[in-house]
Design a protein around this motif. Sequence first.
Motif, mmCIF file in Angstrom:
data_model
loop_
_atom_site.group_PDB
_atom_site.id
_atom_site.type_symbol
_atom_site.label_atom_id
_atom_site.label_comp_id
_atom_site.label_asym_id
_atom_site.label_seq_id
_atom_site.Cartn_x
_atom_site.Cartn_y
_atom_site.Cartn_z
ATOM 1 N N UNK A 11 -1.109 -50.324 8.297
ATOM 2 C CA UNK A 11 0.149 -49.908 7.686
ATOM 3 C C UNK A 11 1.005 -49.219 8.732
ATOM 4 N N UNK A 12 2.256 -49.648 8.783
ATOM 5 C CA UNK A 12 3.213 -49.060 9.699
ATOM 6 C C UNK A 12 4.473 -48.678 8.941
ATOM 7 N N UNK A 13 4.939 -47.463 9.153
ATOM 8 C CA UNK A 13 6.144 -46.973 8.460
ATOM 9 C C UNK A 13 7.079 -46.435 9.538
ATOM 10 N N UNK A 14 7.666 -47.386 10.269
ATOM 11 C CA UNK A 14 8.419 -47.019 11.469
ATOM 12 C C UNK A 14 9.804 -46.457 11.175
ATOM 13 N N UNK A 15 10.328 -46.744 9.997
ATOM 14 C CA UNK A 15 11.658 -46.231 9.678
ATOM 15 C C UNK A 15 11.678 -45.750 8.234
ATOM 16 N N UNK A 16 12.766 -45.109 7.853
ATOM 17 C CA UNK A 16 12.864 -44.562 6.504
ATOM 18 C C UNK A 16 13.102 -45.628 5.445
ATOM 19 N N UNK A 17 13.269 -46.872 5.876
ATOM 20 C CA UNK A 17 13.521 -47.929 4.896
ATOM 21 C C UNK A 17 12.518 -49.073 4.980
ATOM 22 N N UNK A 18 11.546 -48.984 5.850
ATOM 23 C CA UNK A 18 10.632 -50.106 6.028
ATOM 24 C C UNK A 18 9.199 -49.655 6.247
ATOM 25 N N UNK A 19 8.312 -50.227 5.444
ATOM 26 C CA UNK A 19 6.875 -50.060 5.661
ATOM 27 C C UNK A 19 6.262 -51.460 5.654
ATOM 28 N N UNK A 20 5.293 -51.676 6.509
ATOM 29 C CA UNK A 20 4.638 -52.984 6.541
ATOM 30 C C UNK A 20 3.131 -52.832 6.353
ATOM 31 N N UNK A 21 2.575 -53.801 5.668
ATOM 32 C CA UNK A 21 1.127 -53.881 5.477
ATOM 33 C C UNK A 21 0.668 -55.171 6.134
ATOM 34 N N UNK A 22 -0.233 -55.068 7.092
ATOM 35 C CA UNK A 22 -0.785 -56.246 7.737
ATOM 36 C C UNK A 22 -2.253 -56.383 7.361
ATOM 37 N N UNK A 23 -2.572 -57.495 6.732
ATOM 38 C CA UNK A 23 -3.960 -57.799 6.405
ATOM 39 C C UNK A 23 -4.516 -58.568 7.599
ATOM 40 N N UNK A 24 -5.407 -57.943 8.330
ATOM 41 C CA UNK A 24 -5.920 -58.555 9.558
ATOM 42 C C UNK A 24 -7.175 -59.386 9.277
ATOM 43 N N UNK A 25 -7.282 -60.493 9.998
ATOM 44 C CA UNK A 25 -8.430 -61.377 9.847
ATOM 45 C C UNK A 25 -8.767 -61.568 8.362
ATOM 46 N N UNK A 26 -7.796 -62.100 7.665
ATOM 47 C CA UNK A 26 -7.923 -62.214 6.211
ATOM 48 C C UNK A 26 -9.070 -63.143 5.807
ATOM 49 N N UNK A 27 -9.708 -62.775 4.724
ATOM 50 C CA UNK A 27 -10.788 -63.579 4.149
ATOM 51 C C UNK A 27 -10.490 -63.828 2.681
ATOM 52 N N UNK A 28 -11.127 -64.816 2.078
ATOM 53 C CA UNK A 28 -10.826 -65.117 0.666
ATOM 54 C C UNK A 28 -10.912 -63.914 -0.261
ATOM 55 N N UNK A 29 -11.800 -62.980 0.021
ATOM 56 C CA UNK A 29 -11.912 -61.800 -0.854
ATOM 57 C C UNK A 29 -10.712 -60.867 -0.748
ATOM 58 N N UNK A 30 -9.864 -61.100 0.254
ATOM 59 C CA UNK A 30 -8.632 -60.307 0.373
ATOM 60 C C UNK A 30 -7.519 -60.870 -0.511
ATOM 61 N N UNK A 31 -7.753 -62.025 -1.089
ATOM 62 C CA UNK A 31 -6.754 -62.621 -1.976
ATOM 63 C C UNK A 31 -6.500 -61.666 -3.135
ATOM 64 N N UNK A 32 -5.247 -61.339 -3.331
ATOM 65 C CA UNK A 32 -4.916 -60.347 -4.347
ATOM 66 C C UNK A 32 -3.407 -60.249 -4.473
ATOM 67 N N UNK A 33 -2.981 -59.375 -5.356
ATOM 68 C CA UNK A 33 -1.561 -59.073 -5.538
ATOM 69 C C UNK A 33 -1.321 -57.692 -4.943
ATOM 70 N N UNK A 34 -0.468 -57.624 -3.950
ATOM 71 C CA UNK A 34 -0.185 -56.365 -3.268
ATOM 72 C C UNK A 34 1.214 -55.895 -3.659
ATOM 73 N N UNK A 35 1.307 -54.639 -4.093
ATOM 74 C CA UNK A 35 2.596 -54.081 -4.517
ATOM 75 C C UNK A 35 2.868 -52.799 -3.752
ATOM 76 N N UNK A 36 4.093 -52.660 -3.306
ATOM 77 C CA UNK A 36 4.467 -51.404 -2.656
ATOM 78 C C UNK A 36 5.395 -50.625 -3.583
ATOM 79 N N UNK A 37 5.431 -49.341 -3.369
ATOM 80 C CA UNK A 37 6.395 -48.508 -4.073
ATOM 81 C C UNK A 37 6.945 -47.487 -3.096
ATOM 82 N N UNK A 38 8.148 -47.049 -3.375
ATOM 83 C CA UNK A 38 8.798 -46.104 -2.483
ATOM 84 C C UNK A 38 9.251 -44.892 -3.268
ATOM 85 N N UNK A 39 9.216 -43.749 -2.593
ATOM 86 C CA UNK A 39 9.567 -42.491 -3.242
ATOM 87 C C UNK A 39 10.811 -41.926 -2.569
ATOM 88 N N UNK A 40 11.773 -41.561 -3.408
ATOM 89 C CA UNK A 40 12.994 -41.009 -2.856
ATOM 90 C C UNK A 40 12.820 -39.537 -2.569
#
Lengths: 112, 118
Positions: free
Chosen positions: B69-98
């Motif tokens: 997870x990288x949150x380099x700016x006040x408007x952007x966060x990224x999630x990188x799933x590395x070396x993904x495997x079938x068990x990583x299959x899922x629904x990923x949701x982000x939320x932001x707090x003001x």
Amino acid sequence: DQQVKQNSPSLSVQEGRISILNCDYTNSMFDYFLWYKKYPAEGPTFLISISSIKDKNEDGRFTVFLNKSAKHLSLHIVPSQPGDSAVYFCAASAANDYKLSFGAGTTVTVRA
Amino acid sequence: GAVVSQHPSWVICKSGTSVKIECRSLDFQATTMFWYRQFPKQSLMLMATSNEGSKATYEQGVEKDKFLINHASLTLSTLTVTSAHPEDSSFYICSARQGRYSGANVLTFGAGSRLTVL
């Protein structure tokens, strides 16, 4: 360990009738409770909340009731409308902790 | 109102590859963003809290080297799933707090990203 539980995965109600969704929690540190509504392919949207100092909060057709001694809250929707068909998530947080713990959701279907 | 954009909404990848999911707050600055994972018919499980300019805080049982997870700016966060495997299959949701001291109910959620790993 599921700290917020919604034991009814689905609810079907006729248009115009009342929808009652239930939620139980186990963590006594929780003091703020929220309900979120989610349509398919969309993120959850905030619906209504209640602080532990209250036992009822009303906003239009939506009312949330909190029973702290029973660690139970419920959401009442009256009258139910077809547009209310969605998944409803109960969520809770502890004082000074903005992290939310979610229930598994209840899918509400309002029949015309 | 506050809007959070999540991209991509749907991604299919081969096992062993890495996938990046972006979460952007469009009309407000988010000092804190949260990443959730949802399995079918289960609740949203908090994976990590992303704070702008600092390291993410991971929940117990979440591998930080697996879910970068990288949150380099006040408007952007990224999630990188590395070396993904079938068990990583899922629904990923982000939320932001003001803001830093806003109440819990000002969390705004993205629409989610469906990851399928073949």
